[in-house]
Design an enzyme around this catalytic site. Structure first.
Site, mmCIF file in Angstrom:
data_model
loop_
_atom_site.group_PDB
_atom_site.id
_atom_site.type_symbol
_atom_site.label_atom_id
_atom_site.label_comp_id
_atom_site.label_asym_id
_atom_site.label_seq_id
_atom_site.Cartn_x
_atom_site.Cartn_y
_atom_site.Cartn_z
ATOM 1 N N GLY A 31 -7.053 -1.895 11.287
ATOM 2 C CA GLY A 31 -7.273 -1.592 13.036
ATOM 3 C C GLY A 31 -5.886 -1.048 13.458
ATOM 4 O O GLY A 31 -4.779 -0.696 12.829
ATOM 5 N N GLU A 35 -3.855 8.580 14.452
ATOM 6 C CA GLU A 35 -4.228 9.595 13.973
ATOM 7 C C GLU A 35 -4.289 9.876 12.483
ATOM 8 O O GLU A 35 -5.344 10.479 11.694
ATOM 9 C CB GLU A 35 -3.314 10.880 14.464
ATOM 10 C CG GLU A 35 -3.681 11.253 15.841
ATOM 11 C CD GLU A 35 -5.428 12.064 15.837
ATOM 12 O OE1 GLU A 35 -5.827 12.303 14.940
ATOM 13 O OE2 GLU A 35 -5.896 11.515 17.138
ATOM 14 N N HIS A 37 -5.225 7.221 10.401
ATOM 15 C CA HIS A 37 -6.553 6.600 10.047
ATOM 16 C C HIS A 37 -7.768 7.726 10.203
ATOM 17 O O HIS A 37 -8.682 7.716 9.579
ATOM 18 C CB HIS A 37 -6.800 5.457 10.997
ATOM 19 C CG HIS A 37 -5.833 4.288 10.828
ATOM 20 N ND1 HIS A 37 -4.756 3.817 11.888
ATOM 21 C CD2 HIS A 37 -5.537 3.283 9.704
ATOM 22 C CE1 HIS A 37 -4.241 2.673 11.259
ATOM 23 N NE2 HIS A 37 -4.585 2.609 10.038
ATOM 24 N N GLN A 61 -2.942 -10.484 2.047
ATOM 25 C CA GLN A 61 -1.692 -9.324 1.842
ATOM 26 C C GLN A 61 -0.444 -9.380 2.319
ATOM 27 O O GLN A 61 0.425 -8.897 2.325
ATOM 28 C CB GLN A 61 -2.362 -7.933 1.862
ATOM 29 C CG GLN A 61 -2.580 -7.426 3.167
ATOM 30 C CD GLN A 61 -3.222 -6.165 3.247
ATOM 31 O OE1 GLN A 61 -4.335 -6.173 2.982
ATOM 32 N NE2 GLN A 61 -2.482 -5.142 3.664
ATOM 33 N N GLY A 147 -4.830 6.573 2.529
ATOM 34 C CA GLY A 147 -3.773 7.403 2.646
ATOM 35 C C GLY A 147 -2.562 7.472 1.733
ATOM 36 O O GLY A 147 -2.183 6.345 1.378
ATOM 37 N N LYS A 149 0.284 7.794 2.591
ATOM 38 C CA LYS A 149 1.463 6.922 3.231
ATOM 39 C C LYS A 149 1.734 5.521 2.590
ATOM 40 O O LYS A 149 2.946 5.284 2.208
ATOM 41 C CB LYS A 149 0.823 6.581 4.622
ATOM 42 C CG LYS A 149 1.594 5.373 5.519
ATOM 43 C CD LYS A 149 2.934 5.898 5.882
ATOM 44 C CE LYS A 149 3.664 4.859 6.764
ATOM 45 N NZ LYS A 149 3.222 3.642 6.728
ATOM 46 N N GLN A 153 -0.147 1.472 -3.172
ATOM 47 C CA GLN A 153 -1.544 1.110 -2.801
ATOM 48 C C GLN A 153 -2.682 1.928 -3.078
ATOM 49 O O GLN A 153 -3.727 1.485 -3.864
ATOM 50 C CB GLN A 153 -1.662 0.912 -1.256
ATOM 51 C CG GLN A 153 -3.117 0.435 -0.736
ATOM 52 C CD GLN A 153 -3.366 0.082 0.760
ATOM 53 O OE1 GLN A 153 -2.879 -0.946 1.131
ATOM 54 N NE2 GLN A 153 -3.740 1.075 1.412
ATOM 55 N N SER A 185 2.273 4.883 11.682
ATOM 56 C CA SER A 185 1.967 3.583 11.071
ATOM 57 C C SER A 185 1.607 2.674 12.430
ATOM 58 O O SER A 185 2.238 2.840 13.490
ATOM 59 C CB SER A 185 3.055 3.259 10.425
ATOM 60 O OG SER A 185 2.950 1.853 10.251
HETATM 61 P P1 AMP Z 1 -3.817 0.236 7.444
HETATM 62 O O1 AMP Z 1 -4.516 0.069 8.611
HETATM 63 O O2 AMP Z 1 -2.294 0.227 7.744
HETATM 64 O O3 AMP Z 1 -4.097 -0.771 6.167
HETATM 65 O O4 AMP Z 1 -4.103 1.578 6.901
HETATM 66 C C1 AMP Z 1 -5.495 1.823 6.549
HETATM 67 C C2 AMP Z 1 -5.424 3.471 5.895
HETATM 68 O O5 AMP Z 1 -4.777 4.217 6.644
HETATM 69 C C3 AMP Z 1 -4.685 3.150 4.307
HETATM 70 O O6 AMP Z 1 -5.444 3.833 3.466
HETATM 71 C C4 AMP Z 1 -3.536 3.886 4.919
HETATM 72 O O7 AMP Z 1 -2.750 4.490 3.778
HETATM 73 C C5 AMP Z 1 -3.889 4.998 5.953
HETATM 74 N N1 AMP Z 1 -2.838 5.422 6.742
HETATM 75 C C6 AMP Z 1 -1.909 4.884 7.358
HETATM 76 N N2 AMP Z 1 -1.234 5.670 8.021
HETATM 77 C C7 AMP Z 1 -1.347 6.723 7.659
HETATM 78 C C8 AMP Z 1 -0.679 8.113 7.899
HETATM 79 N N3 AMP Z 1 0.254 8.256 8.794
HETATM 80 N N4 AMP Z 1 -1.410 9.186 7.449
HETATM 81 C C9 AMP Z 1 -2.540 9.054 6.605
HETATM 82 N N5 AMP Z 1 -2.853 7.652 6.059
HETATM 83 C C10 AMP Z 1 -2.332 6.668 6.594
#
Ligand code: AMP
Length: 287
Positions: A31, A35, A37, A61, A147, A149, A153, A185
């Site tokens: 959540g 952009e 996500h 985690q 991602g 990023k 993972q 992020s």
């Molecule tokens: P998170 O909510 O941080 O667990 O991220 C959910 C998904 O979004 C994960 O697969 C991340 O790698 C991806 N994600 C987060 N930030 C970015 C970004 N700046 N560009 C591309 N994917 C992202």
């Protein structure tokens, strides 16, 4: 857009879709969407009949000293953003639903979790692999998008899916950056304006290192020195790690880079830990 909170309901929904022959794509998130996500969701939308997104801040985690309690949350905002990209189903279980009393089963991926974030965040990837395995069993997707990023993972999930014979296609997506290059992020939210400026040292280090590489430098030491130097120039920054690693095994590279290398950084700006990366030898993502 449908919101489902119970695992049984999610499974029944997906099972029906599968019987109808529909292709399901899945984007797991914690959540507080941005952009980055949304880029995963747009791609998932293109590749399937039904797009499911999970919103779940996964406690397993986070380490005991990490930011679980203060992790940013705003479900209403997330919901409106997901509507704009055509999400069909939001799976948003509670912690009790995912980890009821007596819960005791975890997924451990071995080698690829050892270096980089695995060194600094004990148990982090065990939590990530466990929740993704569980989410895959709830959502029953044909494909899932992650991602780059979170490069490590992505490799962990690819490995888990392969080793456990899970029937899910894993798709890695480029890093989405702010106009100034900063990787998007949810944790950027923690930064005050001064820290936000200082945080640019991560992408500056990446750019400087890429430039050196593009000019022909292949010595691991020289490439790392350049990246470390840029971050050390920023007085509020504290390096957790900066490494050049093999893009598949994620083991540290020694000597010279032959073809490609993952430059991975984890840097504290104040109390906020930020990560970023690039693959030297591949094109840089456009901002
Ligand atoms: P998170 O909510 O941080 O667990 O991220 C959910 C998904 O979004 C994960 O697969 C991340 O790698 C991806 N994600 C987060 N930030 C970015 C970004 N700046 N560009 C591309 N994917 C992202």
């Amino acid at each position: 857009m449908e919101i489902i909170e119970r695992i049984k309901d999610m499974q029944a929904y997906s099972q029906d879709l599968r019987v109808e022959g529909k292709v399901i794509s899945f984007v797991p998130t914690m959540g507080y969407l941005h952009e980055g996500h949304l880029s995963l969701m747009k791609e998932g939308r293109k590749r399937a009949d039904v797009l499911v997104v999970s919103v779940f801040v996964n406690p397993t985690q986070f380490g005991p000293k990490e930011d679980l309690a203060k992790y940013p949350r705003d479900f209403d905002r997330d919901r409106s953003m997901m509507e704009t990209v055509g999400v069909d189903v939001v799976f948003a279980p509670t912690v009790e639903e995912m980890y009821p009393d007596g819960y005791q089963t975890y997924v451990e991926v071995d080698e690829v979790t050892k270096n980089l974030c695995g060194m600094a965040r004990a148990g982090h990837f065990r939590g990530v692999a466990t929740v993704c395995a569980k989410l895959f069993h709830c959502v029953l997707p044909h494909i899932a998008l992650f991602g780059r990023k979170d490069f490590q993972q992505l490799r962990v999930i690819e490995r888990m899916v392969k080793d456990m014979n899970m029937d899910v296609g894993i798709i890695g997506m480029p890093i989405v950056r702010e106009p100034d290059g900063m990787a998007m992020s949810s944790r950027n939210e923690y930064l005050n304006p001064k820290e936000r400026k200082a945080a640019l040292c991560l992408v500056k280090a990446i750019t400087a290192c890429r430039e050196l590489f593009d000019n022909g430098e292949r010595r691991v030491g020289a490439l790392l020195d350049r990246a470390v130097g840029v971050v050390m120039n920023e007085e509020t920054a504290r390096i957790d790690y900066i490494r050049l690693a093999h893009t598949e095994t994620l083991n540290d590279l020694v000597g010279v880079v032959w073809e490609k290398a993952l430059l991975a950084l984890a840097v504290y700006i104040g109390s906020t830990r930020l990560i970023d990366n690039t693959v030297l030898g591949e094109e840089f993502e456009k901002c």
